[in-house]
Design a protein around this motif. Structure first.
Motif, short mmCIF file in Angstrom:
data_model
loop_
_atom_site.label_atom_id
_atom_site.label_comp_id
_atom_site.label_asym_id
_atom_site.label_seq_id
_atom_site.Cartn_x
_atom_site.Cartn_y
_atom_site.Cartn_z
N GLN A 130 0.84 -1.19 0.00
CA GLN A 130 0.00 0.00 0.00
C GLN A 130 0.87 1.24 0.00
O GLN A 130 1.95 1.26 0.62
CB GLN A 130 -0.92 0.03 1.23
CG GLN A 130 -2.07 -0.96 1.18
CD GLN A 130 -2.95 -0.82 2.41
OE1 GLN A 130 -2.59 -1.28 3.49
NE2 GLN A 130 -4.10 -0.19 2.23
N VAL A 142 -2.38 7.30 -8.09
CA VAL A 142 -1.63 6.04 -7.98
C VAL A 142 -2.13 5.08 -9.05
O VAL A 142 -3.33 4.81 -9.15
CB VAL A 142 -1.82 5.41 -6.58
CG1 VAL A 142 -1.10 4.06 -6.50
CG2 VAL A 142 -1.29 6.35 -5.50
N TYR A 152 -5.59 -1.06 -11.27
CA TYR A 152 -6.00 -0.09 -10.26
C TYR A 152 -5.46 1.30 -10.56
O TYR A 152 -4.27 1.49 -10.82
CB TYR A 152 -5.49 -0.56 -8.90
CG TYR A 152 -5.71 0.41 -7.76
CD1 TYR A 152 -6.95 0.49 -7.13
CD2 TYR A 152 -4.69 1.24 -7.32
CE1 TYR A 152 -7.16 1.37 -6.08
CE2 TYR A 152 -4.90 2.13 -6.26
CZ TYR A 152 -6.13 2.18 -5.65
OH TYR A 152 -6.32 3.05 -4.61
N LEU A 156 -5.68 9.93 -4.54
CA LEU A 156 -5.69 9.92 -3.08
C LEU A 156 -5.47 11.33 -2.56
O LEU A 156 -4.66 12.08 -3.10
CB LEU A 156 -4.60 8.99 -2.53
CG LEU A 156 -4.54 7.57 -3.10
CD1 LEU A 156 -3.36 6.82 -2.52
CD2 LEU A 156 -5.84 6.83 -2.84
N SER A 162 -3.56 3.78 -0.66
CA SER A 162 -4.08 3.07 -1.83
C SER A 162 -4.67 1.74 -1.41
O SER A 162 -4.53 1.29 -0.27
CB SER A 162 -2.95 2.84 -2.83
OG SER A 162 -2.04 1.86 -2.32
#
Length: 360
Positions: A130, A142, A152, A156, A162
């Motif tokens: 993470q 990210v 993904y 953020l 994440s």
């Protein structure tokens, strides 16, 4: 994806990180201006670096050559690394600088995006990774590399972490979470971040309290910015931000001044609002350019963002109705005491923004 030309150097944009998770190491390629991070500037909620007490330090760093800026980053790295969160399960990892690429000093009125490669050694337990960083660094995009269109991708903010990025395979994000995330992003671009768009919508509101004139203007505005948002996102239309942003400010002045002199909603007013809506759509597109549309969920994200924008605009209108139209709208002094003074204030702000965006 580039929708418009780069923002001015004082504007704050999300950093972009491409994350590759291997069996034994994690590699993060960060692309962003490094100057505000080195300066120790608090970017949380900041839209203009000129508003920071460290703006002079930031401006001085932008004029540094690549060697000097790299040296400044390495000197500040222990404090910077302490505010980067890298986790493998419950194990905190130590981020290390692998390489730094800083462009030569060019036009200092434009941001200088450097590339910083960060690595960390992973424990042997196979736990996923993470990533996050301190809220003072601002927002960060990210992206997990190697997973194709469905890998993904997230933006953020506020110190968020994440999702867990696995070492084998890739984290994915379904269509519904992407749709919801971009609805929120579109709404936030109006409330609280889109003061220029808020003032334009209020300019439409103060023209008339009658429902049909207001709905006619809002419909024209919505249709127009939906068209240019889609065209710019598909890279069919591309107009420099240096042109779009002053014109958006000028559109605020126009609708506010027309409110002061009065008139009826006719074809000309609707056409003008439609034209201004085209400009505002390009402004919305520049935000999507910064956030980044996930390739595998492009249409879902685009529709979600546009819905969020519409909900934000409707919230502005609804709040204005509750606070102003319902209690005072039927009073004979409403226009003289509320609508005209408010329109004068809106015109003044828009005029200043027009001047600022052209000459400063």
């Amino acid at each position: 994806m580039t929708l418009v030309t780069p923002a001015a150097a004082h504007e704050v944009r999300p950093a972009i990180t491409d994350v590759t998770v291997g069996e034994t190491t994690v590699e993060i390629i960060l692309r962003a201006p490094l100057e505000p991070i080195i300066a120790g500037m608090d970017l949380a909620g900041l839209e203009d670096t000129n508003l920071s007490p460290l703006s002079d330090r930031y401006d001085a760093l932008r004029a540094e050559d690549p060697v000097a800026l790299e040296a400044a980053l390495r000197a500040a790295w222990p404090g910077i690394a302490a505010r980067i969160t890298l986790l493998a399960g419950d194990t905190r990892l130590e981020p290390q600088i692998a390489s730094i690429t800083v462009p030569e000093v060019g036009d200092i009125d434009l941001p200088r995006d450097s590339e910083l490669t960060i690595t960390a050694t992973l424990p042997d337990d196979g736990t996923p990774v993470q990533l996050g960083w301190d809220a003072s660094f601002g927002s960060v995009i990210v992206r997990q590399m190697g997973g194709g269109a469905d890998a993904y991708t997230a933006i953020l903010a506020g110190g968020e972490l994440s999702a867990a990025l696995p070492r084998e395979g890739f984290a994915t994000e379904g269509a519904l979470p992407v749709f919801g995330r971009f609805i929120i992003s579109g709404f936030e671009h109006i409330i609280p971040k889109g003061l220029d768009h808020i003032l334009f919508v209020l300019g439409l509101f103060f023209f008339s309290l009658r429902m049909w004139p207001l709905l006619g203007q809002i419909t024209a505005f919505t249709l127009a910015h939906t068209i240019t948002l889609a065209l710019a996102s598909l890279q069919i239309v591309s107009i420099p931000a240096s042109i779009v942003e002053p014109l958006i400010a000028a559109s605020i002045v126009y609708v506010a001044v027309e409110n002061i002199f009065g008139g009826k909603v006719g074809p000309l007013r609707i056409a003008v609002v439609f034209g201004f809506g085209l400009l505002h759509g390009l402004g919305f597109a520049s935000v999507l350019s910064d956030v980044g549309l996930p390739e595998g969920r492009f249409l879902v994200a685009l529709v979600g963002f546009n819905i969020g924008v519409e909900l934000g605009q409707l919230a502005v209108i609804a709040l204005a109705f509750v606070l102003l139209a319902l209690p005072f709208g039927r009073q004979p002094w409403y226009r003289a005491a509320i609508a005209i003074p408010a329109s004068c204030a809106i015109a003044g702000v828009g005029a200043w923004w027009t001047f600022e965006r052209v000459f400063l």
